[in-house]
Design an enzyme around this catalytic site. Sequence first.
Site, PDB file in Angstrom:
ATOM      1  N   LYS A 112       0.822  -1.271  -0.190  1.00  0.00           N
ATOM      2  CA  LYS A 112      -0.008   0.039  -0.036  1.00  0.00           C
ATOM      3  C   LYS A 112       0.911   1.098  -0.014  1.00  0.00           C
ATOM      4  O   LYS A 112       0.580   2.258  -0.943  1.00  0.00           O
ATOM      5  CB  LYS A 112      -0.800   0.122   1.180  1.00  0.00           C
ATOM      6  CG  LYS A 112      -1.729   1.414   1.508  1.00  0.00           C
ATOM      7  CD  LYS A 112      -2.716   1.642   0.476  1.00  0.00           C
ATOM      8  CE  LYS A 112      -3.208   2.933   0.689  1.00  0.00           C
ATOM      9  NZ  LYS A 112      -4.296   3.370  -0.603  1.00  0.00           N
TER      10      LYS A 112
ATOM     11  N   CYS B 161      -3.357  10.995   1.211  1.00  0.00           N
ATOM     12  CA  CYS B 161      -2.710   9.628   0.762  1.00  0.00           C
ATOM     13  C   CYS B 161      -1.430   9.924   0.209  1.00  0.00           C
ATOM     14  O   CYS B 161      -0.272   9.648   0.939  1.00  0.00           O
ATOM     15  CB  CYS B 161      -3.528   8.801   0.070  1.00  0.00           C
ATOM     16  SG  CYS B 161      -5.165   8.750   0.595  1.00  0.00           S
TER      17      CYS B 161
HETATM   18  N1  SAJ Z   1      -1.411  14.776  -9.171  1.00  0.00           N
HETATM   19  C1  SAJ Z   1      -0.633  15.588 -10.411  1.00  0.00           C
HETATM   20  N2  SAJ Z   1      -0.144  14.989 -11.260  1.00  0.00           N
HETATM   21  C2  SAJ Z   1      -0.817  13.711 -11.763  1.00  0.00           C
HETATM   22  C3  SAJ Z   1      -1.635  13.062 -10.838  1.00  0.00           C
HETATM   23  C4  SAJ Z   1      -1.889  13.530  -9.598  1.00  0.00           C
HETATM   24  O1  SAJ Z   1      -0.271  16.600  -9.812  1.00  0.00           O
HETATM   25  O2  SAJ Z   1      -0.510  13.406 -12.842  1.00  0.00           O
HETATM   26  C5  SAJ Z   1      -1.815  15.380  -8.027  1.00  0.00           C
HETATM   27  C6  SAJ Z   1      -3.382  15.373  -7.860  1.00  0.00           C
HETATM   28  O3  SAJ Z   1      -3.615  16.808  -8.576  1.00  0.00           O
HETATM   29  C7  SAJ Z   1      -3.478  15.431  -6.304  1.00  0.00           C
HETATM   30  C8  SAJ Z   1      -2.464  14.389  -5.862  1.00  0.00           C
HETATM   31  O4  SAJ Z   1      -1.515  14.230  -6.902  1.00  0.00           O
HETATM   32  O5  SAJ Z   1      -3.079  16.850  -5.853  1.00  0.00           O
HETATM   33  C9  SAJ Z   1      -3.016  13.012  -5.565  1.00  0.00           C
HETATM   34  O6  SAJ Z   1      -4.115  12.441  -6.631  1.00  0.00           O
HETATM   35  P1  SAJ Z   1      -4.171  11.228  -7.149  1.00  0.00           P
HETATM   36  O7  SAJ Z   1      -5.281  11.251  -8.216  1.00  0.00           O
HETATM   37  O8  SAJ Z   1      -3.001  10.832  -7.640  1.00  0.00           O
HETATM   38  O9  SAJ Z   1      -4.523  10.226  -6.043  1.00  0.00           O
HETATM   39  P2  SAJ Z   1      -5.431  10.379  -4.712  1.00  0.00           P
HETATM   40  O10 SAJ Z   1      -4.747  11.087  -3.450  1.00  0.00           O
HETATM   41  O11 SAJ Z   1      -6.888  10.870  -4.854  1.00  0.00           O
HETATM   42  O12 SAJ Z   1      -5.662   8.694  -4.272  1.00  0.00           O
HETATM   43  C10 SAJ Z   1      -4.514   8.074  -4.270  1.00  0.00           C
HETATM   44  C11 SAJ Z   1      -4.665   6.737  -5.143  1.00  0.00           C
HETATM   45  N3  SAJ Z   1      -3.199   6.220  -5.416  1.00  0.00           N
HETATM   46  C12 SAJ Z   1      -2.708   5.910  -6.366  1.00  0.00           C
HETATM   47  O13 SAJ Z   1      -3.236   6.279  -7.583  1.00  0.00           O
HETATM   48  C13 SAJ Z   1      -1.241   5.092  -6.422  1.00  0.00           C
HETATM   49  C14 SAJ Z   1      -5.429   5.882  -4.872  1.00  0.00           C
HETATM   50  O14 SAJ Z   1      -5.841   4.592  -5.584  1.00  0.00           O
HETATM   51  C15 SAJ Z   1      -5.480   5.450  -3.267  1.00  0.00           C
HETATM   52  O15 SAJ Z   1      -6.384   4.546  -2.820  1.00  0.00           O
HETATM   53  C16 SAJ Z   1      -5.473   6.739  -2.464  1.00  0.00           C
HETATM   54  O16 SAJ Z   1      -4.302   7.462  -2.990  1.00  0.00           O
HETATM   55  C17 SAJ Z   1      -5.297   6.269  -1.006  1.00  0.00           C
HETATM   56  O17 SAJ Z   1      -6.410   6.387  -0.479  1.00  0.00           O
HETATM   57  O18 SAJ Z   1      -4.359   5.853  -0.542  1.00  0.00           O
END
Ligand code: SAJ
Length: 434
Positions: free
Chosen positions: A215, A269
């Site tokens: 995780k 997360c």
């Molecule tokens: N972000 C970027 N660039 C990207 C992708 C995301 O800047 O290319 C930023 C987003 O804007 C945001 C942050 O990253 O601020 C996180 O967003 P996210 O969509 O990547 O992830 P979360 O936090 O919504 O959810 C994550 C997910 N983990 C992964 O994709 C590995 C989700 O599957 C997990 O269940 C969740 O964390 C968790 O609960 O741990």
Amino acid sequence: MKSENKPQVCVVGLGYIGLPTAAIIARSGSRVQGVDVTQSVVDTINRGEIHIEEVDLDGLVQGVVSRGLLSASLSVEAADVFVIAVPTPFDKDHQPDISYVLAAARSIAPVLKTGDCVILESTSPVGTTEAIRDLIAELRPDLKVPGLTTQTPDLSIAYCPERVLPGRILEELTNNDRSIGGITPRCARKAIAFYKLFVRGQCIPTDARSAEMTKLVENAYRDVNIAFANELSIVADRMGLDVWEVIRLANRHPRVNILQPGPGVGGHCIAVDPWFIVASAPEETPLIRTARGVNDGKIRHVIAKADALIAAHPGAKIAALGLAFKANIDDFRESPARLVAATLARTYGERIQIVEPYASTLPREFEGTGATQIDLDTALEDCDILLVLVDHDIFRHVPLAERAGKIVYDTRGIWPDQPKPDQQAGSVKLQVVG
Ligand code: SAJ
């Protein structure tokens, strides 16, 4: 009424993961008791309502509560399966705090009976599931716990992390594969039998410590990759290049898939979990630690760049587009957009206007700054500078004709057709160092 052949389930913690999980288990026909420490959360759920926003969750909760399959309370009652989904924050030194997890285990211990299964879902440092096992062994010496007995244990204990994406939680809870980490293989089998009742994805058995690490690794992987994109964006600023164009071209390579730069990494997360790995192996994690630094540094870079842009345009009105931590959700926790907008509001006061369709009011830190909330149409009519902080669809779909005359700082790359700053009348070429 206990549904026939279905385990009775207790879910401890009714937040962003616990409530959807409880509702989905209830939908599969098990009777679920949800437990939370907050009275208002318990009352809201018992009315069939929800205290968080998530696509389709309202109808689902309303349905299972009205059918008597889900109810909420402040204290734990006997059940067959216990699912712990409470927060695991970190302290100011980035050390994980598992006190809520241990408190949940403590609350479960008195009602445990032979045959029960205890499952931890909270993101946790490696070893936490064993810590729960040890606590239960201490509190209930009458029960044989897995891994500490040579006989058949009375309980099963497992770690089964969620991996759902906010905004798609119900779909991903059902369809994603799950790692199911038992304290023993027998524990994993017992937990898999439970998850198979409501998960369509594959349930893959492993040991508890590997599942805990998996995780953390998933979110650290994403953090490191976003850091690469964010670092590139700062380099591109320095070199006068369009980072979106460079990434778009590089991603045409069959084995390159660079993520998207943004104003930093938010949410509860990805900005948190990598620290759990660093805390466990501080000497061995320079890359993971640096990625965290790069992503946090990107927030400061955006603030400095926006500040320079605003300072170069005295009297201009600025619309900050978005406060959420990512697109199309109403979650403002650990949001870089919110931090950037609030910092600018403290400096520029009423010149800063916030557009956030997912917020009914501005968060507390905007009080007294003079910044106000306006709608998108007003921003497009009245504001001179558009600062894109979140890639909400409603912003993405603004046509060039409505923003062509504006000065734009697009931290999300949602408007590739926007004329570049040095092509815009009256704008300055920025010289901000990251
Ligand atoms: N972000 C970027 N660039 C990207 C992708 C995301 O800047 O290319 C930023 C987003 O804007 C945001 C942050 O990253 O601020 C996180 O967003 P996210 O969509 O990547 O992830 P979360 O936090 O919504 O959810 C994550 C997910 N983990 C992964 O994709 C590995 C989700 O599957 C997990 O269940 C969740 O964390 C968790 O609960 O741990």
